[in-house]
Structure formats: structure tokens, C-alpha cells
Enzyme design. Sequence first.
Site, PDB file in Angstrom:
ATOM      1  N   HIS A  37       0.862  -1.189   0.000  1.00 56.48           N
ATOM      2  CA  HIS A  37       0.000   0.000   0.000  1.00 56.48           C
ATOM      3  C   HIS A  37       0.892   1.230   0.000  1.00 56.48           C
ATOM      4  O   HIS A  37       2.104   1.129  -0.177  1.00 56.48           O
ATOM      5  CB  HIS A  37      -1.005  -0.048   1.165  1.00 56.48           C
ATOM      6  CG  HIS A  37      -0.391  -0.099   2.529  1.00 56.48           C
ATOM      7  ND1 HIS A  37      -0.288   1.005   3.337  1.00 56.48           N
ATOM      8  CD2 HIS A  37       0.177  -1.118   3.209  1.00 56.48           C
ATOM      9  CE1 HIS A  37       0.288   0.648   4.481  1.00 56.48           C
ATOM     10  NE2 HIS A  37       0.587  -0.628   4.420  1.00 56.48           N
ATOM     11  N   MET A  38       0.308   2.404   0.211  1.00 54.25           N
ATOM     12  CA  MET A  38       1.083   3.614  -0.057  1.00 54.25           C
ATOM     13  C   MET A  38       2.332   3.776   0.809  1.00 54.25           C
ATOM     14  O   MET A  38       3.382   4.158   0.317  1.00 54.25           O
ATOM     15  CB  MET A  38       0.194   4.843   0.052  1.00 54.25           C
ATOM     16  CG  MET A  38       0.863   6.066  -0.550  1.00 54.25           C
ATOM     17  SD  MET A  38      -0.218   7.483  -0.600  1.00 54.25           S
ATOM     18  CE  MET A  38      -1.303   7.028  -1.922  1.00 54.25           C
TER      19      MET A  38
END
Lengths: 107, 157
Positions: A28-29
Site C-alpha cells: 500500500h502507499m
Amino acid sequence: MKMQAEENTLEKVVCEVGVEIKNADGLHMRPAMQFVDVANQFECDITVSNNENDVDGKSIMQMSMLAATCGTKLKVKAEGADAQRAVNALRELVEEKHFDEPVPKND
Amino acid sequence: MKFADFVCFEAIIPELKAGDRDGVIAELVSALYKVGRLGKGNCEEIIKTVIKRENEASTGMGKGVAVPHVKHKVVKDVVATVGRSSIGIDFSSLDKQPVYSVILIISPVDNPDKHLQVMESVFKHLQEEKFRKFLRQSEKAEEIEDLLREADENPSL
């Protein structure tokens, strides 16, 4: 012939390694940002690919497109003088540190 | 994954009133709350959670876009909305440039894979200069909805 020799000394080092995403939440980010930060410490070009896409390992937008879930296998390819060091550092981040995130519980 | 699968079109804000990051986040969360997409959640608490996440690391990815997001137990499925600012908002972006398009995403806590798939769809289009330009130029909610639906049909947009 001399030209040829000079070209050879400038030949690019290419290194490639397969890595598997091991943290439960996947790429994810936040982990993607960590990856990009490490990648940007090196001069070489870095390409990351899943089966569908090849993306620039130094671009957060492109890395976010990989949707690499836990268990996804990626290929990291580096081209340039410091390619070997880059590949080592990225492999360590993904597979050994797993982005300092929890791995799935075995139950 | 398509935009239509997770964007709440009724909560799109074509002209954000706020001029600062926290105000923009509050407007977008409130918009989702008003149309009932945050269930019994506490609107103020969700706003604070998004701001807290944003303070940890900016989701301003450069090129005028930001994608604030959190995982929260109030949602069972991913829900998102879009806001547009014509003045530009300081999001402490990677490229230090103002943000004109904000996509707020609230994901469930127990489905990390779905969250990644949504991010993939969002960034696939945000990568495209044409898409970013159209998004920034859409002045009405219907125009933004049309753009997102068109992007769903056209992977190169």
C-alpha cells in the site's frame, strides 16, 4: 576497434531479483513510499514488474499501480553502475524487513 | 475495479469551499456522511483519523493530485469521493505544488487486498495527463461523474 572497447567499458550493469511481498497489507502507499525512497538513493534505473505491468521503481504513482497484495511476486530490475547494491537494498526492504509491517498470522 | 464500484457520485464536490488541507478533508468526509455512506460512524472522529494519517505522510503524490485515505471500521466496503479545488490546496505534496483534485478513500479494516485494487484503479488513471487535466477542468459534479464513467470504459484515459 578502439570505439568498440570504449563502448564496452561503458556497458551497463544489469541486475534482476525476484521478491515476494510478505507483509499482510501488501504494497500500500506507505510501503510503496519506502520502496521509492530506497530506490531513489541509487543512480541506476529501476523497473518493477508483476505479470501485467512494468513500472518505474522510483515513481510513487507508478508503484501504487502494482496493487501487489501479500504473496505477490515481483521482479526488480536495476540498470546502471550501482545496480547490484540497489537490488540488494530493495530485496532486503521487501523480503527481510517486510517494510517494518506485520506478516500474516499462521492460524 | 471501476470507479463506479467505489466512488459515491452523490458525494462529489465540484468546487471545494475550504482553502486548506484539513478543511478539504472535512468537506469530503462530511459529504460521504451526509449521503449515508459512513453508516453510524462519527463524522468528526473520521475526519480526525484521516487528518492524523495525512500528518504521518502526505498523500499528495505530485502533479496536482492527493489521495487521502484511511482504513476504518465504519465501512464494510471501500467508499470514495472526489473534490475539486480551483484555487489549489497546500497538501505538503511530494513536488511541493498545490493540489487541485482530491480523491478521498475510506477502506474497511479487514480487506487490504480490496484497498490495493482500488488504489491501482485510481493511480492507473491519475498517471494519465489527459485524465488529470479533464478532472481539474470539470466544473460540475455531473462532469466529474461522466469523466469517471468514461475512464471506466476507456483504460487509456
